[in-house]
Design an enzyme around this catalytic site. Structure first.
Site, short mmCIF file in Angstrom:
data_model
loop_
_atom_site.label_atom_id
_atom_site.label_comp_id
_atom_site.label_asym_id
_atom_site.label_seq_id
_atom_site.Cartn_x
_atom_site.Cartn_y
_atom_site.Cartn_z
N ASN A 179 -10.37 0.07 0.56
CA ASN A 179 -8.91 0.13 0.55
C ASN A 179 -8.42 -0.43 -0.79
O ASN A 179 -8.57 -1.63 -1.04
CB ASN A 179 -8.38 -0.69 1.73
CG ASN A 179 -6.87 -0.76 1.80
OD1 ASN A 179 -6.18 -0.50 0.82
ND2 ASN A 179 -6.36 -1.13 2.96
N CYS A 209 0.82 -1.23 0.00
CA CYS A 209 0.00 0.00 0.00
C CYS A 209 0.85 1.27 0.00
O CYS A 209 0.32 2.36 -0.17
CB CYS A 209 -0.95 0.00 1.19
SG CYS A 209 -1.94 -1.49 1.27
N HIS A 256 -2.90 6.94 2.60
CA HIS A 256 -3.47 5.69 2.11
C HIS A 256 -4.83 5.48 2.78
O HIS A 256 -4.95 5.60 4.00
CB HIS A 256 -2.51 4.55 2.40
CG HIS A 256 -3.12 3.20 2.20
ND1 HIS A 256 -3.86 2.89 1.08
CD2 HIS A 256 -3.11 2.09 2.99
CE1 HIS A 256 -4.28 1.64 1.18
NE2 HIS A 256 -3.84 1.14 2.32
O1 UT7 Z 1 -3.83 -1.58 3.51
C1 UT7 Z 1 -3.08 -2.17 4.53
C2 UT7 Z 1 -3.33 -1.43 5.78
N1 UT7 Z 1 -4.41 -2.06 6.48
C3 UT7 Z 1 -5.01 -1.44 7.49
O2 UT7 Z 1 -4.70 -0.31 7.78
C4 UT7 Z 1 -6.01 -2.19 8.34
C5 UT7 Z 1 -5.96 -1.70 9.75
N2 UT7 Z 1 -6.88 -2.41 10.62
C6 UT7 Z 1 -8.23 -2.22 10.59
O3 UT7 Z 1 -8.70 -1.43 9.80
C7 UT7 Z 1 -9.07 -2.92 11.61
O4 UT7 Z 1 -8.25 -3.68 12.47
C8 UT7 Z 1 -10.14 -3.86 10.98
C9 UT7 Z 1 -11.21 -3.01 10.32
C10 UT7 Z 1 -9.47 -4.77 9.95
C11 UT7 Z 1 -10.81 -4.72 12.04
O5 UT7 Z 1 -11.37 -3.87 13.05
P1 UT7 Z 1 -11.15 -4.24 14.58
O6 UT7 Z 1 -11.83 -3.20 15.35
O7 UT7 Z 1 -9.66 -4.41 14.77
O8 UT7 Z 1 -11.93 -5.59 14.71
P2 UT7 Z 1 -11.45 -7.04 15.19
O9 UT7 Z 1 -10.87 -7.78 14.04
O10 UT7 Z 1 -10.61 -6.92 16.41
O11 UT7 Z 1 -12.83 -7.68 15.60
C12 UT7 Z 1 -13.66 -7.10 16.63
C13 UT7 Z 1 -14.98 -7.86 16.68
C14 UT7 Z 1 -14.81 -9.37 16.81
O12 UT7 Z 1 -15.91 -9.84 17.57
P3 UT7 Z 1 -15.76 -10.14 19.14
O13 UT7 Z 1 -14.67 -11.15 19.25
O14 UT7 Z 1 -15.43 -8.84 19.77
O15 UT7 Z 1 -17.10 -10.67 19.50
C15 UT7 Z 1 -14.93 -9.86 15.41
O16 UT7 Z 1 -15.37 -11.19 15.33
O17 UT7 Z 1 -15.70 -7.63 15.45
C16 UT7 Z 1 -15.98 -8.92 14.85
N3 UT7 Z 1 -15.86 -8.75 13.40
C17 UT7 Z 1 -16.89 -8.49 12.59
N4 UT7 Z 1 -18.20 -8.33 12.83
C18 UT7 Z 1 -18.98 -8.05 11.77
C19 UT7 Z 1 -14.71 -8.79 12.66
N5 UT7 Z 1 -15.00 -8.55 11.37
C20 UT7 Z 1 -16.33 -8.35 11.30
C21 UT7 Z 1 -17.20 -8.07 10.24
N6 UT7 Z 1 -18.53 -7.91 10.53
N7 UT7 Z 1 -16.77 -7.91 8.97
#
Ligand code: UT7
Length: 312
Positions: free
Chosen positions: A269, A113, A239
């Site tokens: 993204n 990226c 980005h």
């Molecule tokens: O281009 C390369 C650069 N990439 C980035 O900059 C990405 C940076 N990271 C992010 O943008 C975030 O970490 C994400 C958007 C990818 C994820 O967000 P998060 O707040 O870190 O969520 P998480 O993966 O820690 O998940 C939190 C909760 C979990 O549920 P519990 O365990 O709290 O019950 C997941 O199972 O959200 C749940 N979850 C979802 N729920 C509905 C994870 N993905 C989803 C989803 N829909 N798509």
């Protein structure tokens, strides 16, 4: 000091729009979860189009707007981690499709990226000794091809698209850059070796922490090099990975409202394509005027990052 000057921009998106509602039929998720966690509402997916089709369209737009012909181009670089082919490069495909001259320096580069800004630095360096003084730099991705439906937190983020710029070298211009990488494999990887190559894997939380750290650090370094304050800039174009990353950094640095450009709502993204797509949107909207100071930062797999401060 010489600096790259962007003469014109272009962009091309696939025809298929995939909304958050559409996502709900592919993985267990909701519009509310996606939007509040990322700021994304929809993205584009290729269906039939190849990355090279998008790259060609964006490149033709940029060349036409710059008033240049294919024979004027001396360097053609494509930043991508999702090329149609490992070889030939997308840049060599552009050479054929656009009719660039045989001695044009054509290759793809992969800094994930951060690729577009690595490309800007590389193109600028190559222009010092290129057969002709204009570079075509394209960021192009088809990430839908490597997106993993079994990982919903990563799957919902990405989109396909291409953005292009035409650059020339300008003397006595503003141009500061920072680059870095961490030799990291665990946090983000895609398409490794073996009978069952990994689709795109990302540890989202780790990338979030990394991104906030390096975006803030890069901005501070670039401002110090230029000797100006953040709010003296006209645009900060990062980005477009996640709106929350940008909000976090903007707040920490005390940025004025609207300084950090955001368009991930419509594109998701798009990795190496996100910064040139944003530049093209702003340029077409008349929001980039000669002399404006623009700061851009990219970050991603590698873990790589790159920042630049330049005058439009
Ligand atoms: O281009 C390369 C650069 N990439 C980035 O900059 C990405 C940076 N990271 C992010 O943008 C975030 O970490 C994400 C958007 C990818 C994820 O967000 P998060 O707040 O870190 O969520 P998480 O993966 O820690 O998940 C939190 C909760 C979990 O549920 P519990 O365990 O709290 O019950 C997941 O199972 O959200 C749940 N979850 C979802 N729920 C509905 C994870 N993905 C989803 C989803 N829909 N798509």
């Amino acid at each position: 000091m010489s600096a790259p000057h962007i003469l014109a921009t272009g962009r091309a998106m696939p025809s298929r729009v995939v909304t958050n509602e559409d996502m709900c039929s592919m993985v267990e998720t909701s519009d509310e979860w996606i939007f509040t966690r990322t700021g994304i509402h929809s993205r584009y997916y290729c269906q039939g189009e190849r990355g090279a089709d998008l790259a060609e369209q964006a490149a033709r737009q940029a060349m036409e707007r710059a008033g240049l012909k294919p024979e004027d181009i001396g360097v053609c670089l494509v930043a991508t981690f999702t090329p149609d082919f490992a070889t030939p490069s997308t840049a060599c495909q552009m050479q054929k499709r656009l009719g660039l001259q045989e001695d044009t320096i054509c290759f793809d580069l992969n800094a994930a990226c951060a690729g577009f800004l690595y490309g800007m630095k590389t193109a600028h360096a190559l222009l010092a000794d290129a057969p002709r003084p204009y570079a075509l730099l394209i960021g192009c991705e088809v990430i839908s091809r490597v997106a993993d439906r079994n990982d919903r937190s990563t799957f919902i983020l990405f989109g396909d698209g291409a953005g292009a710029v035409v650059m020339e070298r300008q003397e006595d211009a503003v141009w500061h850059t920072v680059t870095g990488s961490r030799g990291d494999w665990d946090t983000i990887h895609a398409l490794g070796p073996g009978p069952d190559p990994t689709l795109l894997y990302m540890d989202g939380r780790a990338v979030f922490r990394f991104a906030v750290e390096v975006v803030e650090k890069s901005i501070r370094q670039l401002l110090e090099a230029e000797g100006c304050a953040l709010n003296d800039l006209d645009w900060v174009i990062c980005h477009q990975a996640n709106g929350r990353i940008l909000d976090h950094v903007a707040k920490k640095l005390g940025a004025r409202e609207g300084l950090f450009y955001k368009n991930m709502e419509r594109y998701g993204n798009t990795s190496a394509a996100s910064i040139p797509i944003a530049l093209d949107e702003l340029a077409q909207a008349g929001e980039l005027k000669p002399g404006m100071r623009v700061l851009a930062v990219g970050f991603g797999g590698g873990l790589t990052w790159a920042g630049t401060l330049f005058k439009w």
